[in-house]
Design an enzyme around this catalytic site. Structure first.
Site, PDB file in Angstrom:
ATOM      1  N   LYS A 116       0.812  -1.224   0.000  1.00 58.53           N
ATOM      2  CA  LYS A 116       0.000   0.000   0.000  1.00 58.53           C
ATOM      3  C   LYS A 116       0.844   1.271   0.000  1.00 58.53           C
ATOM      4  O   LYS A 116       0.347   2.348  -0.326  1.00 58.53           O
ATOM      5  CB  LYS A 116      -0.985  -0.010   1.178  1.00 58.53           C
ATOM      6  CG  LYS A 116      -2.036  -1.107   1.033  1.00 58.53           C
ATOM      7  CD  LYS A 116      -3.341  -0.831   1.758  1.00 58.53           C
ATOM      8  CE  LYS A 116      -4.386  -1.854   1.319  1.00 58.53           C
ATOM      9  NZ  LYS A 116      -5.659  -1.770   1.962  1.00 58.53           N
ATOM     10  N   LYS A 160      -5.072 -10.114  -5.641  1.00 60.67           N
ATOM     11  CA  LYS A 160      -6.315 -10.508  -4.963  1.00 60.67           C
ATOM     12  C   LYS A 160      -7.477  -9.588  -5.330  1.00 60.67           C
ATOM     13  O   LYS A 160      -7.264  -8.410  -5.647  1.00 60.67           O
ATOM     14  CB  LYS A 160      -6.118 -10.550  -3.442  1.00 60.67           C
ATOM     15  CG  LYS A 160      -6.053  -9.210  -2.766  1.00 60.67           C
ATOM     16  CD  LYS A 160      -6.335  -9.342  -1.259  1.00 60.67           C
ATOM     17  CE  LYS A 160      -6.534  -7.944  -0.674  1.00 60.67           C
ATOM     18  NZ  LYS A 160      -7.314  -7.896   0.526  1.00 60.67           N
ATOM     19  N   LYS A 213     -11.680  -4.309  -2.858  1.00 59.49           N
ATOM     20  CA  LYS A 213     -12.686  -3.254  -3.002  1.00 59.49           C
ATOM     21  C   LYS A 213     -12.101  -2.021  -3.668  1.00 59.49           C
ATOM     22  O   LYS A 213     -12.767  -1.292  -4.366  1.00 59.49           O
ATOM     23  CB  LYS A 213     -13.193  -2.810  -1.629  1.00 59.49           C
ATOM     24  CG  LYS A 213     -13.924  -3.834  -0.847  1.00 59.49           C
ATOM     25  CD  LYS A 213     -14.547  -3.165   0.377  1.00 59.49           C
ATOM     26  CE  LYS A 213     -14.526  -4.091   1.568  1.00 59.49           C
ATOM     27  NZ  LYS A 213     -13.321  -3.942   2.392  1.00 59.49           N
TER      28      LYS A 213
HETATM   29  N1  AQP Z   1      -9.624 -11.460  -2.243  1.00 55.87           N
HETATM   30  C1  AQP Z   1      -9.927 -11.948  -1.051  1.00 55.87           C
HETATM   31  N2  AQP Z   1     -10.081 -13.277  -0.881  1.00 55.87           N
HETATM   32  C2  AQP Z   1     -10.426 -13.799   0.330  1.00 55.87           C
HETATM   33  N3  AQP Z   1     -10.624 -13.036   1.429  1.00 55.87           N
HETATM   34  C3  AQP Z   1     -10.473 -11.703   1.293  1.00 55.87           C
HETATM   35  N4  AQP Z   1     -10.613 -10.688   2.168  1.00 55.87           N
HETATM   36  C4  AQP Z   1     -10.359  -9.516   1.525  1.00 55.87           C
HETATM   37  N5  AQP Z   1     -10.052  -9.736   0.242  1.00 55.87           N
HETATM   38  C5  AQP Z   1     -10.121 -11.088   0.059  1.00 55.87           C
HETATM   39  C6  AQP Z   1     -10.995 -10.861   3.556  1.00 55.87           C
HETATM   40  O1  AQP Z   1     -12.164 -10.069   3.790  1.00 55.87           O
HETATM   41  C7  AQP Z   1     -12.146  -9.616   5.140  1.00 55.87           C
HETATM   42  C8  AQP Z   1     -12.456  -8.164   5.182  1.00 55.87           C
HETATM   43  O2  AQP Z   1     -11.461  -7.442   4.501  1.00 55.87           O
HETATM   44  P1  AQP Z   1     -11.291  -5.895   4.749  1.00 55.87           P
HETATM   45  O3  AQP Z   1     -12.380  -5.167   4.110  1.00 55.87           O
HETATM   46  O4  AQP Z   1     -11.180  -5.642   6.189  1.00 55.87           O
HETATM   47  O5  AQP Z   1      -9.899  -5.498   4.163  1.00 55.87           O
HETATM   48  P2  AQP Z   1      -9.053  -5.981   2.976  1.00 55.87           P
HETATM   49  O6  AQP Z   1      -8.468  -7.314   3.299  1.00 55.87           O
HETATM   50  O7  AQP Z   1      -8.082  -4.895   2.726  1.00 55.87           O
HETATM   51  O8  AQP Z   1     -10.117  -6.122   1.801  1.00 55.87           O
HETATM   52  P3  AQP Z   1     -10.140  -5.429   0.403  1.00 55.87           P
HETATM   53  O9  AQP Z   1     -11.361  -5.821  -0.285  1.00 55.87           O
HETATM   54  O10 AQP Z   1      -8.869  -5.670  -0.316  1.00 55.87           O
HETATM   55  O11 AQP Z   1     -10.290  -3.911   0.777  1.00 55.87           O
HETATM   56  P4  AQP Z   1      -9.408  -2.689   0.336  1.00 55.87           P
HETATM   57  O12 AQP Z   1      -9.341  -2.731  -1.172  1.00 55.87           O
HETATM   58  O13 AQP Z   1     -10.178  -1.521   0.853  1.00 55.87           O
HETATM   59  O14 AQP Z   1      -8.063  -2.836   0.974  1.00 55.87           O
HETATM   60  C9  AQP Z   1     -10.763  -9.951   5.718  1.00 55.87           C
HETATM   61  O15 AQP Z   1     -10.875 -11.068   6.554  1.00 55.87           O
HETATM   62  C10 AQP Z   1      -9.940 -10.299   4.506  1.00 55.87           C
HETATM   63  O16 AQP Z   1      -8.978 -11.284   4.799  1.00 55.87           O
END
Ligand code: AQP
Length: 328
Positions: free
Chosen positions: A110, A192, A195
């Site tokens: 990040k 991965k 969002k």
């Molecule tokens: N691609 C993924 N596959 C499986 N699990 C995932 N998680 C996130 N992406 C995947 C799991 O979802 C939970 C919540 O995630 P989060 O919103 O707290 O943060 P993150 O991991 O940073 O998710 P994003 O979607 O990638 O958000 P952004 O883009 O905002 O950083 C966690 O348990 C995570 O493991």
């Protein structure tokens, strides 16, 4: 078992969040004491529009309930409604080292290319450790991408316990599932699903309509050899589709490989569109009912009261150990 987990209100929850983490939230609530948080303090590590952030908090809370988290069984609340998260994060900051935080791959990813990375991105794992340790959680259901953050939480708990005694923190374990533990981006299956990725075609959000689901799956990147085989290293695109299919339908990857042997990718993709649409339809209709309801706000208020009651006990105990305050 006490279970804790959370999701950032940074946009619509996608299939990765759902299959990696949220489905487990629902499964665990019958036999455990589950606490599920909307982690808005984590979301502001990158500046957010305040009105949009507030809406996203309510979106995630409504989605929690729409996927089947039952507020009679589980506690649902918003992180910033419980001051203990920030307080414990500071205390843990003072028991942590720059070196261990610098090694976090999510921080490296990040902050890549930035001359000066925001401090919040750097200290994010300490707030996450505080989230978990505040509730004496024994089990933390998360996706694979959070493995390193669970490890640092355990390291911190053990370090503080070694100094002040094993009754300071419960040392938690991560809970990772096999199918769906790491859902990859549909248009770039080497990274991965996320969002915050720019391309809408990289993900399927739980609230996407049928046309968007179809478009994203039919366009998903695959390879050119046409063989339906699970091989994430050499065939990341088709392997990702197989694991989404397996996680959404409950059918094993081996059974899918056998059933689709000799078929083209188009057939698998078309069927996957139907499986995803059918899986998401009931969630979407429940979401529409809950999102504008007073029930949603009431659930979050009750959840914050319950969470605060647990958090205050932990904060009192930890402050005593560190010699902070006068015990009021
Ligand atoms: N691609 C993924 N596959 C499986 N699990 C995932 N998680 C996130 N992406 C995947 C799991 O979802 C939970 C919540 O995630 P989060 O919103 O707290 O943060 P993150 O991991 O940073 O998710 P994003 O979607 O990638 O958000 P952004 O883009 O905002 O950083 C966690 O348990 C995570 O493991």
């Amino acid at each position: 078992m006490r279970v804790f987990s959370g999701v950032q209100p940074t946009g619509n929850i996608h299939l990765g969040n759902y299959l990696g983490a949220l489905k487990q939230f629902v499964e665990l609530q019958d036999d455990n004491e589950c606490i599920y948080c909307i982690v808005d303090l984590h979301a502001i590590t990158i500046p957010k529009d305040p009105i949009q952030l507030h809406e996203h908090v309510l979106d995630v809370a409504a989605l929690y309930m729409a996927i089947g988290i039952d507020p009679k069984k589980s506690t649902i609340f918003v992180q910033s409604d419980v001051p203990g998260h920030s307080e414990l994060a500071w205390i843990l900051t003072c028991s942590s080292y720059m070196g261990e935080l610098s090694r976090m791959t999510q921080f490296k990813d990040k902050s890549k290319g930035q001359e000066s990375a925001p401090t919040g991105i750097f200290s994010y794992p300490l707030l996450m450790a505080a989230d978990i340790l505040l509730y004496d959680a024994e089990v933390v259901p998360v996706g694979n991408d959070q493995k390193q953050h669970i490890e640092i939480t355990r390291d911190l708990a053990i370090r503080v316990n070694n100094r002040f005694g094993d009754d300071t923190f419960v040392v938690p374990d991560g809970r990772f599932i096999k199918a769906g533990a790491r859902v990859m981006s549909l248009d770039d299956p080497t990274s991965k699903m996320s969002k915050s990725a720019e391309s809408e075609m990289s993900r399927i959000s739980l609230l996407d309509d049928a046309a968007k689901i179809k478009k994203a799956i039919m366009r998903a990147t695959t390879d050119s050899d046409g063989i339906i085989k699970y091989d994430p290293v050499n065939k990341p695109g088709i392997s990702n589709l197989l694991s989404i299919y397996a996680a959404m339908s409950g059918e094993s990857i081996e059974s899918l490989e056998a059933r689709y042997a000799g078929e083209g990718y188009g057939t698998l993709k078309k069927d996957l569109v139907e499986v995803v649409k059918e899986g998401l339809a009931p969630i979407q209709s429940r979401y529409a009912e809950i999102r504008q309801s007073q029930e949603l706000i009431d659930v979050l208020k009750v959840g914050a009261e319950k969470a605060n009651a647990i958090a205050e006990v932990t904060i009192k105990r930890v402050k005593e150990k560190y010699g902070l305050g006068i015990g009021i």
